[in-house]
Design a protein around this motif. Structure first.
Motif, PDB file in Angstrom:
ATOM      1  N   LEU A  22      47.509  44.341  45.974  1.00  0.00           N
ATOM      2  CA  LEU A  22      48.544  44.630  44.998  1.00  0.00           C
ATOM      3  C   LEU A  22      47.848  45.310  43.478  1.00  0.00           C
ATOM      4  O   LEU A  22      48.162  46.585  43.628  1.00  0.00           O
ATOM      5  N   VAL A  23      47.259  45.158  43.298  1.00  0.00           N
ATOM      6  CA  VAL A  23      46.188  45.087  41.858  1.00  0.00           C
ATOM      7  C   VAL A  23      45.363  46.216  42.498  1.00  0.00           C
ATOM      8  O   VAL A  23      44.757  47.424  42.088  1.00  0.00           O
ATOM      9  N   ARG A  24      44.817  46.074  43.697  1.00  0.00           N
ATOM     10  CA  ARG A  24      43.482  47.538  44.291  1.00  0.00           C
ATOM     11  C   ARG A  24      43.962  48.464  44.398  1.00  0.00           C
ATOM     12  O   ARG A  24      43.390  49.949  45.166  1.00  0.00           O
ATOM     13  N   CYS A  25      45.590  48.866  44.437  1.00  0.00           N
ATOM     14  CA  CYS A  25      46.019  49.772  44.687  1.00  0.00           C
ATOM     15  C   CYS A  25      46.445  49.793  43.607  1.00  0.00           C
ATOM     16  O   CYS A  25      47.155  50.079  42.857  1.00  0.00           O
ATOM     17  N   GLY A  97      40.094  46.591  40.444  1.00  0.00           N
ATOM     18  CA  GLY A  97      39.147  45.693  41.580  1.00  0.00           C
ATOM     19  C   GLY A  97      39.897  44.422  41.202  1.00  0.00           C
ATOM     20  O   GLY A  97      38.916  43.710  42.371  1.00  0.00           O
ATOM     21  N   ALA A  98      40.814  43.628  40.457  1.00  0.00           N
ATOM     22  CA  ALA A  98      40.964  42.434  41.059  1.00  0.00           C
ATOM     23  C   ALA A  98      39.670  41.460  40.578  1.00  0.00           C
ATOM     24  O   ALA A  98      40.249  40.283  41.405  1.00  0.00           O
ATOM     25  N   ARG A 101      37.551  36.029  36.873  1.00  0.00           N
ATOM     26  CA  ARG A 101      36.514  35.128  36.467  1.00  0.00           C
ATOM     27  C   ARG A 101      37.093  33.960  35.682  1.00  0.00           C
ATOM     28  O   ARG A 101      37.824  34.534  34.514  1.00  0.00           O
ATOM     29  N   ASN A 102      36.744  33.023  35.228  1.00  0.00           N
ATOM     30  CA  ASN A 102      36.603  32.325  34.694  1.00  0.00           C
ATOM     31  C   ASN A 102      38.144  31.608  35.137  1.00  0.00           C
ATOM     32  O   ASN A 102      38.735  31.196  33.868  1.00  0.00           O
ATOM     33  N   GLY A 103      38.608  31.781  36.399  1.00  0.00           N
ATOM     34  CA  GLY A 103      40.114  31.563  36.740  1.00  0.00           C
ATOM     35  C   GLY A 103      41.010  32.327  36.283  1.00  0.00           C
ATOM     36  O   GLY A 103      42.231  32.267  36.041  1.00  0.00           O
ATOM     37  N   VAL A 104      40.632  33.534  35.708  1.00  0.00           N
ATOM     38  CA  VAL A 104      41.526  34.772  35.361  1.00  0.00           C
ATOM     39  C   VAL A 104      41.620  36.093  36.142  1.00  0.00           C
ATOM     40  O   VAL A 104      40.506  36.759  35.698  1.00  0.00           O
ATOM     41  N   LEU A 105      42.331  36.811  36.291  1.00  0.00           N
ATOM     42  CA  LEU A 105      42.232  37.674  37.435  1.00  0.00           C
ATOM     43  C   LEU A 105      42.710  39.119  36.496  1.00  0.00           C
ATOM     44  O   LEU A 105      44.088  38.994  36.164  1.00  0.00           O
ATOM     45  N   TYR A 106      41.342  40.472  36.844  1.00  0.00           N
ATOM     46  CA  TYR A 106      41.892  41.899  35.358  1.00  0.00           C
ATOM     47  C   TYR A 106      42.116  41.927  36.532  1.00  0.00           C
ATOM     48  O   TYR A 106      41.844  42.420  37.768  1.00  0.00           O
ATOM     49  N   GLY A 107      43.006  43.539  36.045  1.00  0.00           N
ATOM     50  CA  GLY A 107      43.865  44.411  36.662  1.00  0.00           C
ATOM     51  C   GLY A 107      44.991  45.096  36.062  1.00  0.00           C
ATOM     52  O   GLY A 107      45.653  44.593  35.931  1.00  0.00           O
TER      53      GLY A 107
END
Length: 394
Positions: A22-25, A97-98, A101-107
């Protein structure tokens, strides 16, 4: 999750993968960006009857599982649109890009609120496939919550009414936790109205101020009154109402001209002491007094984002508190903090409670969510569904 519930509900559908998809949308409001298409495809595959409820260019999705009039109807409301990313150079990662890193999803949208939508969609799928309830589930997902569009969640409710669909209770998945997941849920929100003020005087030469009527001193005094005054001291259920100056503009390019006009905008968040009409009357009374004192004209327009609303504590909020406590070990506080949400559209439909992630990074650069929180939120949602459909009454 207790062993008994873990055995009963096979949690195979991955909420983290769905969150990432969904984040990539790139669904920057009100662009759909493929997010609702993705959800429609997934939910349809698992037995949900999906209908696109698009109106006036706004994309919405209503997914229904179950039929008939037996049992309860549980509704979930969320949104897949996100706010703009701002300056992409300020991000340390691809905003769409979702990246994990280190157990955290960014976006963008990781917190607000694609993780919640993913957590509930996967929870609903696993729940109905493992133990089909005697009742109905409704997922009302809009693509235009961030724009406060009247063609977002209100369009879904209009469509539901036309179809004879009514939920007994709605859960809204906005980020409600304050410092750690499960520490707070919301049972109401303050109202919000934005007032656009225009003060008009008489233009003239700054060397001959006696021949002009400068609107700026009047505006300064009015804003000072707003800042100095207290709307209220708060109520049993709400924090004090607030008035915030957000812009002051003259548009005057010259140093030697007294402008004929100046403008300001104020945003007011009001509790259950007030209605929007009473707030606007409060503003008008002070504006009229200043206009008379300074010999200017003060006019205004406004935009109402929503009235204050409150769902009294009861069986539904207690059920959600208990589900959160079972999964996190803490009993969430019942709060009315924060801005507006689409719960304001649902409160006249049925009782509403909001429960979701922590909101520390929502709308910020490098918006992010801990992967573990997504799994925890799914577990909370599964337990809510389990308890909701397996208790004789609320």
């Amino acid at each position: 999750m207790t062993p008994q519930l873990a055995t009963a509900i096979d949690t195979n559908t991955d909420p983290v993968s769905l969150t990432a998809d969904l984040v990539r949308c790139q669904s920057v409001t009100p662009t759909e960006g493929g997010a609702l298409q993705l959800l429609e495809s997934l939910l349809s595959t698992h037995g949900f009857d999906c209908t696109r409820v698009d109106r006036n260019g706004i994309s919405n999705l209503c997914a229904v599982w179950g039929g008939g009039n037996n049992g309860r109807t549980f509704g979930y409301n969320g949104h897949t649109d996100v706010v703009p990313i701002g300056n992409p150079e300020d991000w340390t990662c691809d905003p769409f890009g979702a990246e994990i890193r280190n157990g955290v999803l960014y976006g963008r949208g990781a917190t607000d609120m694609k993780s919640s939508v993913a957590a509930f969609a996967t929870a609903a799928i696993d729940f109905v496939e493992a133990s089909p309830p005697d009742g109905r589930l409704i997922l009302a997902i809009t693509g235009a919550e961030e724009t406060a569009s009247p063609d977002g969640t209100p369009a879904i409710l209009d469509w539901m009414a036309a179809q004879g669909l009514k939920a007994d209770h709605f859960l809204v998945g906005e980020p409600t936790s304050l410092k750690t997941i499960g520490d707070a849920i919301k049972i109401g929100r303050r109202g919000a109205v934005t007032v656009y003020l225009t003060v008009t005087g008489v233009q003239g030469h700054s060397g001959y101020p006696e021949k002009a009527v400068n609107p700026l001193p009047a505006l300064v005094e009015l804003l000072h009154v707003f800042e100095a005054d207290t709307l209220d001291e708060g109520t049993d259920n709400f924090a004090p109402s607030t008035i915030v100056i957000t812009t002051v503009d003259t548009g005057n390019p010259a140093h030697n001209i007294i402008p004929a006009e100046c403008k300001a905008t104020v945003n007011i968040r009001f509790n259950d002491t007030w209605t929007s009409r009473e707030i606007l009357d409060w503003v008008a009374a002070r504006a009229n007094h200043i206009a008379e004192d300074f010999g200017v004209t003060i006019s205004s327009t406004h935009r109402l984002s929503g009235e204050c609303f409150f769902t009294p504590p009861g069986g539904f909020s207690t059920l959600i508190q208990n589900a959160v406590r079972q999964e996190t070990g803490m009993t969430p506080a019942l709060t009315t903090l924060g801005g507006i949400s689409d719960a304001r559209h649902l409160v006249n439909h049925c009782p509403v409670v909001e429960a979701g992630l922590t909101g520390e990074s929502l709308h910020k650069v490098d918006e992010h969510v801990a992967v573990d929180e997504i799994h925890t939120l799914k577990a909370i949602y599964i337990r809510i569904l389990h308890d909701y459909f397996n208790r004789p009454s609320l």
